[in-house]
Design an enzyme around this catalytic site. Structure first.
Site, short mmCIF file in Angstrom:
data_model
loop_
_atom_site.label_atom_id
_atom_site.label_comp_id
_atom_site.label_asym_id
_atom_site.label_seq_id
_atom_site.Cartn_x
_atom_site.Cartn_y
_atom_site.Cartn_z
N ASN A 99 127.03 68.97 63.46
CA ASN A 99 128.05 68.54 64.42
C ASN A 99 127.68 67.16 64.95
O ASN A 99 126.51 66.79 64.96
CB ASN A 99 128.10 69.54 65.59
CG ASN A 99 129.14 69.16 66.64
OD1 ASN A 99 130.24 68.72 66.31
ND2 ASN A 99 128.80 69.32 67.91
N ASP A 101 125.89 73.10 71.50
CA ASP A 101 125.19 71.80 71.43
C ASP A 101 123.66 71.92 71.56
O ASP A 101 123.02 71.05 72.16
CB ASP A 101 125.73 70.85 72.50
CG ASP A 101 127.22 70.60 72.34
OD1 ASP A 101 127.71 70.64 71.20
OD2 ASP A 101 127.91 70.39 73.35
N SER A 140 124.75 62.10 69.12
CA SER A 140 123.74 62.87 68.38
C SER A 140 124.41 63.64 67.25
O SER A 140 125.49 64.19 67.43
CB SER A 140 123.08 63.92 69.28
OG SER A 140 122.61 63.35 70.48
N HIS A 148 128.01 64.97 68.47
CA HIS A 148 128.28 65.18 69.90
C HIS A 148 128.09 63.83 70.62
O HIS A 148 127.10 63.13 70.37
CB HIS A 148 127.32 66.23 70.45
CG HIS A 148 127.56 66.52 71.90
ND1 HIS A 148 128.64 67.25 72.34
CD2 HIS A 148 126.88 66.14 73.01
CE1 HIS A 148 128.61 67.32 73.65
NE2 HIS A 148 127.55 66.66 74.08
#
Ligand code: GAR
Length: 282
Positions: free
Chosen positions: A111, A149, A140, A113
């Site tokens: 992912n 996260d 990130s 973020h």
């Protein structure tokens, strides 16, 4: 040398999909180790879906409305699998994936973020960084676990916060860095997973909740609650805690990664304290 097949990535989006577009653009390069096999969304009208479709990329939309989460995720999962996806990239996908889904794709979901994790998980990251008086913000790329996260950070880029910055202005500058960071880190991740079995074991083991890596007699060992559940032995074998004690899996030649992933997950289950299992575990 025979050319290596490119890893098939499925991208999940919820909105405009500018990070997805950056991945698509990067995948046009001849030496890029991944290709975008499908773009899927929980929002049938997501702008990014139309764009991907115009690029000739397969798309899939499924609204979660009116169905149990498990049913919604099963449909997304089936679409990704039928496109041959090996790795999922979340790009502005604004839903928390269930532990069962994360487990099924163990260590193979990344992912992006918009904060320097572990700072500012969740929403409104830029406004929170400015309100806190931070000098730098950023973005990130991280492995996805069932916790929001929270997975291992694979790479970050920093952006200076200017005096008088607004959340919108900062978000725009961070987004430029996101578009540079994501393709670079995804390519690195794919290369490492392809060339280095230990890297893949590491991402499978550290993708499970509350795990960490330590060193036992010079060999990487993976622990939960300070107790080992998997460890490397030599360059090409892995010992995993099993129902009968410990089992040894070969990491030489053609590796059955589904089997290795299941064994690692079972080792974790046998080792994790009851409270962690009850909290949802994997
Ligand atoms: C990006 O800034 C991404 O980092 C963020 O949403 C935006 C999506 O933009 N993601 C998150 O906040 C996830 N928690 P995009 O659709 O143009 O890529």
């Amino acid at each position: 040398m025979a050319e290596r097949a490119r890893r098939k990535v499925g991208v999940l989006i919820s909105g405009r999909g500018s990070n997805m577009a950056a991945l698509v653009e990067a995948a046009r390069a001849a030496d890029c180790p991944f290709e975008i096999a499908i773009v899927a969304s929980d929002k049938p009208d997501a702008a990014g879906l139309a764009w991907a479709s115009e690029q000739g990329i397969a798309t899939f939309a499924q609204s979660p409305k009116g169905m149990p989460k498990a049913e919604y995720e099963a449909r997304i999962d089936a679409a990704l699998r039928s496109a041959g996806v090996e790795l999922i990239a979340l790009a502005g996908y604004m839903r928390l994936l269930s532990p069962a889904f994360v487990d099924r794709w163990g260590g193979r979901i990344v992912n992006i973020h918009p904060s320097l994790l572990p700072k500012y998980k969740g929403l409104d990251t830029h406004a929170r960084a400015i309100a806190a008086g931070d000098a730098v913000a950023g973005c990130s790329v991280h492995l996805v676990t069932a916790e929001l996260d929270a997975g291992t950070v694979l790479g970050q880029a920093e952006v200076t916060i200017e005096p008088g910055d607004t959340a919108e202005a900062l978000a725009a500058r961070v987004l430029v860095e996101e578009h540079r960071l994501y393709p670079r880190i995804l390519a690195e991740f794919v290369r490492t997973m392809t060339d280095d079995p230990l890297a893949r074991v590491r991402s499978l083991a550290l993708g499970l909740p509350e795990t960490s890596e330590s060193n036992e007699d010079g060999q990487p060992s993976f622990t939960v609650a300070d107790t080992p559940f998997a460890r490397m032995t030599g360059d090409s074998a892995l010992k995993v805690r099993s129902d009968d004690g410990w089992q040894t899996l070969s990491l030489a030649g053609d590796i059955d990664w589904t089997l290795v992933g299941d064994a690692i997950a079972r080792g974790w289950e046998l080792t994790a304290p009851p409270a962690l299992l009850e909290a949802g575990g994997r």
